[in-house]
Design a protein around this motif. Structure first.
Motif: not given
Length: 332
Positions: A260, A262, A267, A289, A291-292, A295
């Motif tokens: 991930d 994130d 990050k 990815i 969550h965001s 992004d």
């Protein structure tokens, strides 16, 4: 669909596996499928309530992709058993990898898990963990690893892969080239590992070699910087580790995914555009990815722009999408 008929947007979106909010086909998920044209989705506790709901979610997402002229979706989950098992009761609960006593345990876990995932429409399991817990209880993977013996981990990992895939579920082995020696959690920051390739070949890489021999569908890259292999980039962004070591030297021809993006290991050190550019250079097929959404959109646009501005990256991208497409044809 044949790759020849894919639009530039599809060639970009197929290389993303993403998380989303909600427990049903909602506007967020429709946007990801229709506008971002994602190749896959990954499910977390926030997406899951009961077997009926999960099946409805998976079926409606696949139907929506079909209705929008998109390829079928990879639908993934982390169902390792033990500490990391997104599906709770009434799904079968297992003690986890450290408690397995031999191949029969591994085969039973894989067979039951594959049947339960297939029943609700999930087609990919982010398992098995092939990290070796060298430091015993100090290892960040102590609670998720099969143990501290490379051959034992290789044997049980291969059993899980073979029986998941024999029963129609794609297996993704993780976390290449191995994070069992580390004590720092890559969810928080980037671990560094000072170890040479010859040592890795006789230890950490043995389970991954067994996975490749078992024709594992995918391999997930770790957010770990192996300084003697690549002093600059973590494995998940490294052409030397993902491209040269895993693809060229070890001969893996399945799909390669990042962990991930994130997570803190990425990050805290890289913006999403830099990370995606490295992924494209490294022959990595899919960026994960979880969550965001900003992004996700930025990653999609970076892939799209890179394809438009570099014939080399476009050619590499087409090769990646062919690998993804081959997997979908085989399993979906």
């Amino acid at each position: 669909m044949d790759i020849i008929t894919y639009s530039d947007e599809q060639l970009a979106g197929q290389r993303l596996m993403v998380g989303f909010e909600g427990t049903e086909l909602n506007q967020d998920l429709e946007f990801l499928i229709d506008e971002i044209k994602v190749g896959g989705i990954i499910l977390f506790a926030r997406n899951l309530t009961n077997p009926r709901q999960i099946k409805d979610l998976c079926l409606s997402a696949q139907e929506y992709a079909r209705s929008r002229g998109q390829p079928p979706l990879l639908i993934a989950i982390d169902q390792e058993g033990g500490q990391v098992a997104r599906l709770r009761k009434p799904f079968t609960q297992f003690a986890g990898n450290p408690d397995m006593e031999g191949r029969p345990d591994a085969e039973r876990f894989a067979q039951i898990t594959a049947a339960e995932l297939a029943e609700v429409g999930i087609n990919m399991n982010m398992a098995p963990v092939l990290d070796i817990a060298f430091n015993g209880s100090e290892s960040i993977m102590a609670g998720r690893s099969f143990g501290n013996d490379p051959l034992w981990v290789a044997d049980l990992g291969a059993a899980v892969i073979e029986h998941l895939q024999k029963n129609g579920i794609m297996s993704v082995a993780k976390h290449f080239p191995g994070i069992g020696r580390t004590t720092l959690d890559s969810h928080l920051d980037r671990p560094d590992l000072d170890i040479d390739l010859n040592t890795l070949k006789t230890t950490d890489l043995l389970p991954f070699e067994a996975a490749i021999q078992s024709k594992v569908a995918g391999i997930m890259l770790a957010h770990i910087r192996c300084q003697k292999l690549d002093a600059q980039w973590p494995a998940s962004l490294s052409p030397l580790i993902a491209g040269d070591l895993l693809r060229n030297r070890m001969g893996f021809d399945g799909i390669v995914l990042t962990d991930d993006l994130d997570m803190g290991a990425i990050k805290k050190h890289y913006d999403i555009k830099s990370a995606i550019h490295q992924i494209l250079l490294a022959d990595i097929d899919m960026a994960l990815i979880c969550h965001s959404r900003p992004d996700i959109e930025n990653a999609f646009n970076e892939i799209l722009n890179s394809q438009a501005n570099s014939q080399t990256l476009k050619t590499k991208g087409e090769e990646s999408v062919r690998r993804i497409q081959a997997l979908k044809r085989k399993y979906l």
